[in-house]
Design a protein around this motif. Structure first.
Motif, short mmCIF file in Angstrom:
data_model
loop_
_atom_site.label_atom_id
_atom_site.label_comp_id
_atom_site.label_asym_id
_atom_site.label_seq_id
_atom_site.Cartn_x
_atom_site.Cartn_y
_atom_site.Cartn_z
N GLN A 1 39.57 16.39 22.41
CA GLN A 1 40.12 17.72 22.20
C GLN A 1 39.34 18.77 22.99
O GLN A 1 39.93 19.60 23.68
N GLN A 2 38.02 18.73 22.90
CA GLN A 2 37.19 19.71 23.61
C GLN A 2 37.40 19.61 25.12
O GLN A 2 37.54 20.62 25.80
N ALA A 3 37.41 18.39 25.65
CA ALA A 3 37.56 18.20 27.09
C ALA A 3 38.91 18.72 27.59
O ALA A 3 38.97 19.46 28.57
N VAL A 4 39.98 18.35 26.91
CA VAL A 4 41.32 18.76 27.36
C VAL A 4 41.48 20.27 27.25
O VAL A 4 41.94 20.93 28.20
N GLU A 5 41.09 20.85 26.14
CA GLU A 5 41.26 22.29 25.96
C GLU A 5 40.37 23.10 26.91
O GLU A 5 40.81 24.10 27.46
N ASN A 6 39.13 22.66 27.12
CA ASN A 6 38.23 23.39 28.00
C ASN A 6 38.62 23.29 29.47
O ASN A 6 38.52 24.26 30.21
N PHE A 7 39.04 22.11 29.92
CA PHE A 7 39.38 21.92 31.32
C PHE A 7 40.75 22.48 31.69
O PHE A 7 40.93 23.00 32.79
N THR A 8 41.72 22.36 30.79
CA THR A 8 43.10 22.70 31.16
C THR A 8 43.66 23.93 30.48
O THR A 8 44.63 24.51 30.97
N GLY A 9 43.13 24.31 29.33
CA GLY A 9 43.71 25.41 28.56
C GLY A 9 44.91 24.98 27.74
O GLY A 9 45.53 25.80 27.08
N ILE A 10 45.22 23.70 27.77
CA ILE A 10 46.33 23.16 26.98
C ILE A 10 45.79 22.85 25.59
O ILE A 10 44.76 22.18 25.45
N PHE A 11 46.46 23.32 24.55
CA PHE A 11 46.04 23.07 23.18
C PHE A 11 46.46 21.67 22.75
O PHE A 11 47.56 21.23 23.06
N VAL A 12 45.58 21.00 22.03
CA VAL A 12 45.86 19.64 21.57
C VAL A 12 46.32 19.72 20.12
O VAL A 12 45.58 20.17 19.25
N ASP A 13 47.56 19.29 19.88
CA ASP A 13 48.11 19.29 18.52
C ASP A 13 47.65 18.09 17.72
O ASP A 13 47.35 18.21 16.54
#
Length: 133
Positions: free
Chosen positions: A105-117
């Protein structure tokens, strides 16, 4: 005799510039999948990722390099992720899975700005060998 005439001073008006919208940014699901894979590799207790039957068949037919054991769906700047993992024997499964979910979750949100549901983790095996660094 001279008369003093009061002069009114008007504060200059500052207008904040508006951000220019010059186009859209699209992030491929393969990129998100790669970020998930890197985050999973850094999680202690994960032995490997496991490809499902469908993924294995698709890879052999298309020759396309798929992220092993990772399914990502992105809709309207929100992601849903499924992982199939093999854990190292002796680790606490629930702790490793929670840590994996947090890292992804941290990696995806920090790198892309896409929220993980959601991040679904499927433990499909246990490895008796320790992961070599």
């Amino acid at each position: 005799m001279t008369e003093i005439v009061p002069v009114t001073y008007n504060e200059p008006e500052y207008i904040e510039p508006q951000p220019a919208l010059i186009g859209a940014v699209h992030i491929a699901t393969d990129v998100v999948s790669k970020i998930v894979g890197i985050a999973a590799q850094t999680t202690v207790g994960i032995s490997s990722m496991s490809a499902g039957i469908t993924e294995g068949i698709a890879k052999s037919i298309s020759g396309k390099s798929l992220q092993k054991g990772i399914d990502v769906v992105v809709k309207e700047e929100r992601a849903s992720i499924q992982l199939r993992i093999v854990l190292q024997y002796g680790c606490r499964m629930h702790e490793v899975c929670r840590e994996l979910q947090h890292n992804v979750q941290q990696a995806v949100e920090n790198f892309t700005g896409i929220f993980v549901d959601e991040i679904k983790v499927h433990v499909v095996g246990v490895s008796m060998q320790e992961q070599q660094v």
